[in-house]
Design a protein around this motif. Structure first.
Motif, PDB file in Angstrom:
ATOM      1  N   ALA A 279       4.088 -16.204 -40.938  1.00 43.35           N
ATOM      2  CA  ALA A 279       4.668 -14.989 -40.350  1.00 43.35           C
ATOM      3  C   ALA A 279       6.106 -14.719 -40.799  1.00 43.35           C
ATOM      4  O   ALA A 279       6.430 -13.571 -41.130  1.00 43.35           O
ATOM      5  N   PRO A 280       7.012 -15.704 -40.832  1.00 37.41           N
ATOM      6  CA  PRO A 280       8.376 -15.400 -41.309  1.00 37.41           C
ATOM      7  C   PRO A 280       8.402 -14.860 -42.727  1.00 37.41           C
ATOM      8  O   PRO A 280       9.159 -13.917 -43.022  1.00 37.41           O
ATOM      9  N   GLY A 281       7.582 -15.427 -43.607  1.00 38.50           N
ATOM     10  CA  GLY A 281       7.527 -14.912 -44.968  1.00 38.50           C
ATOM     11  C   GLY A 281       6.942 -13.516 -45.034  1.00 38.50           C
ATOM     12  O   GLY A 281       7.399 -12.678 -45.819  1.00 38.50           O
ATOM     13  N   MET A 282       5.941 -13.246 -44.206  1.00 36.45           N
ATOM     14  CA  MET A 282       5.354 -11.910 -44.195  1.00 36.45           C
ATOM     15  C   MET A 282       6.348 -10.881 -43.664  1.00 36.45           C
ATOM     16  O   MET A 282       6.382  -9.735 -44.129  1.00 36.45           O
ATOM     17  N   MET A 283       7.175 -11.271 -42.698  1.00 36.38           N
ATOM     18  CA  MET A 283       8.169 -10.343 -42.151  1.00 36.38           C
ATOM     19  C   MET A 283       9.178  -9.928 -43.220  1.00 36.38           C
ATOM     20  O   MET A 283       9.462  -8.730 -43.400  1.00 36.38           O
TER      21      MET A 283
ATOM     22  N   SER B 113       7.207 -16.976 -53.883  1.00 32.23           N
ATOM     23  CA  SER B 113       8.257 -17.061 -52.862  1.00 32.23           C
ATOM     24  C   SER B 113       7.988 -18.114 -51.801  1.00 32.23           C
ATOM     25  O   SER B 113       8.847 -18.376 -50.962  1.00 32.23           O
ATOM     26  N   GLY B 114       6.779 -18.710 -51.803  1.00 34.47           N
ATOM     27  CA  GLY B 114       6.461 -19.695 -50.776  1.00 34.47           C
ATOM     28  C   GLY B 114       5.984 -19.094 -49.483  1.00 34.47           C
ATOM     29  O   GLY B 114       5.926 -19.792 -48.468  1.00 34.47           O
ATOM     30  N   THR B 115       5.624 -17.826 -49.495  1.00 31.14           N
ATOM     31  CA  THR B 115       5.156 -17.175 -48.270  1.00 31.14           C
ATOM     32  C   THR B 115       3.776 -17.679 -47.869  1.00 31.14           C
ATOM     33  O   THR B 115       3.532 -17.998 -46.703  1.00 31.14           O
ATOM     34  N   ILE B 116       2.857 -17.752 -48.825  1.00 31.01           N
ATOM     35  CA  ILE B 116       1.498 -18.212 -48.547  1.00 31.01           C
ATOM     36  C   ILE B 116       1.321 -19.678 -48.931  1.00 31.01           C
ATOM     37  O   ILE B 116       0.833 -20.479 -48.143  1.00 31.01           O
ATOM     38  N   TRP B 117       1.727 -20.005 -50.144  1.00 27.78           N
ATOM     39  CA  TRP B 117       1.597 -21.378 -50.637  1.00 27.78           C
ATOM     40  C   TRP B 117       2.955 -22.058 -50.557  1.00 27.78           C
ATOM     41  O   TRP B 117       3.939 -21.541 -51.054  1.00 27.78           O
ATOM     42  N   PRO B 118       3.063 -23.224 -49.899  1.00 25.41           N
ATOM     43  CA  PRO B 118       4.376 -23.878 -49.747  1.00 25.41           C
ATOM     44  C   PRO B 118       4.989 -24.268 -51.077  1.00 25.41           C
ATOM     45  O   PRO B 118       4.284 -24.601 -52.031  1.00 25.41           O
ATOM     46  N   LEU B 119       6.303 -24.241 -51.136  1.00 23.67           N
ATOM     47  CA  LEU B 119       7.006 -24.582 -52.366  1.00 23.67           C
ATOM     48  C   LEU B 119       6.760 -26.024 -52.786  1.00 23.67           C
ATOM     49  O   LEU B 119       6.742 -26.339 -53.977  1.00 23.67           O
TER      50      LEU B 119
ATOM     51  N   PHE C  44      14.657 -17.983 -58.205  1.00 20.12           N
ATOM     52  CA  PHE C  44      15.148 -16.684 -58.631  1.00 20.12           C
ATOM     53  C   PHE C  44      14.454 -15.532 -57.911  1.00 20.12           C
ATOM     54  O   PHE C  44      14.761 -14.378 -58.180  1.00 20.12           O
ATOM     55  N   SER C  45      13.532 -15.835 -57.041  1.00 17.31           N
ATOM     56  CA  SER C  45      12.852 -14.798 -56.271  1.00 17.31           C
ATOM     57  C   SER C  45      13.728 -14.363 -55.105  1.00 17.31           C
ATOM     58  O   SER C  45      14.304 -15.202 -54.397  1.00 17.31           O
ATOM     59  N   PRO C  46      13.852 -13.060 -54.858  1.00 21.80           N
ATOM     60  CA  PRO C  46      14.676 -12.602 -53.723  1.00 21.80           C
ATOM     61  C   PRO C  46      14.047 -12.869 -52.367  1.00 21.80           C
ATOM     62  O   PRO C  46      14.680 -12.594 -51.336  1.00 21.80           O
ATOM     63  N   LEU C  47      12.823 -13.408 -52.334  1.00 17.55           N
ATOM     64  CA  LEU C  47      12.157 -13.682 -51.063  1.00 17.55           C
ATOM     65  C   LEU C  47      12.140 -15.159 -50.694  1.00 17.55           C
ATOM     66  O   LEU C  47      11.893 -15.496 -49.537  1.00 17.55           O
ATOM     67  N   THR C  48      12.411 -16.049 -51.651  1.00 15.60           N
ATOM     68  CA  THR C  48      12.231 -17.484 -51.405  1.00 15.60           C
ATOM     69  C   THR C  48      13.192 -18.011 -50.347  1.00 15.60           C
ATOM     70  O   THR C  48      12.771 -18.543 -49.308  1.00 15.60           O
ATOM     71  N   HIS C  49      14.469 -17.884 -50.589  1.00 16.18           N
ATOM     72  CA  HIS C  49      15.451 -18.446 -49.654  1.00 16.18           C
ATOM     73  C   HIS C  49      15.508 -17.692 -48.323  1.00 16.18           C
ATOM     74  O   HIS C  49      15.650 -18.334 -47.268  1.00 16.18           O
ATOM     75  N   PRO C  50      15.393 -16.356 -48.293  1.00 11.29           N
ATOM     76  CA  PRO C  50      15.292 -15.685 -46.984  1.00 11.29           C
ATOM     77  C   PRO C  50      14.065 -16.124 -46.182  1.00 11.29           C
ATOM     78  O   PRO C  50      14.142 -16.218 -44.952  1.00 11.29           O
ATOM     79  N   THR C  51      12.960 -16.404 -46.868  1.00 11.10           N
ATOM     80  CA  THR C  51      11.770 -16.865 -46.156  1.00 11.10           C
ATOM     81  C   THR C  51      12.009 -18.226 -45.528  1.00 11.10           C
ATOM     82  O   THR C  51      11.638 -18.473 -44.358  1.00 11.10           O
ATOM     83  N   GLU C  52      12.622 -19.144 -46.269  1.00  7.24           N
ATOM     84  CA  GLU C  52      12.942 -20.465 -45.725  1.00  7.24           C
ATOM     85  C   GLU C  52      13.925 -20.345 -44.567  1.00  7.24           C
ATOM     86  O   GLU C  52      13.794 -21.036 -43.552  1.00  7.24           O
ATOM     87  N   ALA C  53      14.916 -19.473 -44.715  1.00  6.04           N
ATOM     88  CA  ALA C  53      15.886 -19.281 -43.633  1.00  6.04           C
ATOM     89  C   ALA C  53      15.224 -18.695 -42.392  1.00  6.04           C
ATOM     90  O   ALA C  53      15.526 -19.092 -41.259  1.00  6.04           O
TER      91      ALA C  53
END
Length: 208
Positions: free
Chosen positions: A50-54, A173-179, A192-201
């Motif tokens: 859910a956090p990654g999807m948001m 970005s690690g939203t569906i499959w974990p890094l 380098f993805s703009p979604l990776t670190h915000p998703t983890e945060a």
């Protein structure tokens, strides 16, 4: 399945030991996992995804808001008239960003309301911090949409560039499959993805 088998075997051994009046704690595993400080002992996939999807939803919506702005203005001649009138590039950019600012704020509020009320996603951290993070991700999406709009000349080019770049960004970005489960090369590229670190945060905010 493996966890269920291990737990069932442990319970069976304890029952057998108890029936023979032997201390059942002998069957305890050498490592005992207590209640975690953050998160839950049995994590759910919804709380992971859910956090990654948001962040992804806001990022994609922001691209959709701004990806066609300059293309339409170029075709209708509005951009040239703005240059002739003496409007600078910074003023044009800020005018579009401020205009979309309120739409972005409404999207963030609706997203958090739907996630909390309908999907029952737990956000144990500060809701204001989560909203601020999602809003900043929206600004990132708007910036990327403006970049695409400034580089393309036709609507079809915008669709091709946007779809061709957004889906790889989403997948790494690690939203569906974990890094942690990615190959080393993909894990390096995910930085380098703009979604990776915000998703983890966002996951950290939701868990804490």
């Amino acid at each position: 399945m493996q966890t269920a088998l291990i737990n069932s075997t442990e319970l069976f051994l304890k029952e057998v030991l108890s029936s023979y009046k032997i201390d059942p704690s002998i069957a305890d595993p050498p490592v005992i996992l207590e209640t975690p400080l953050y998160g839950s002992l049995v994590p759910q996939f919804l709380n992971f995804a859910a956090p990654g999807m948001m962040t992804s939803i806001i990022f994609f919506l922001a691209i959709g808001l701004t990806a066609l702005i300059f293309v339409i203005e170029k075709k209708e001649g509005l951009l040239e008239r703005s240059w002739i009138a003496g409007v600078t590039t910074i003023e044009v950019m800020f005018a579009h960003i401020i205009g979309k600012f309120f739409i972005q704020a409404i999207q963030v509020i609706l997203l958090l309301v739907f996630v909390d009320i309908i999907f029952k996603v737990e956000i144990k951290g500060s809701i204001f911090l989560a909203a601020a993070l999602i809003f900043l991700e929206g600004l990132c999406g708007m910036s990327y949409g403006l970049l695409i709009s400034s580089l393309c000349e036709q609507e079809t080019e915008v669709m091709q560039v946007a779809l061709g770049s957004v889906f790889p960004v989403f997948l790494i970005s690690g939203t569906i499959w974990p890094l942690e489960g990615m190959p080393p090369v993909m894990r390096f590229l995910s930085n380098f993805s703009p979604l990776t670190h915000p998703t983890e945060a966002m996951r950290c905010i939701a868990a804490r």
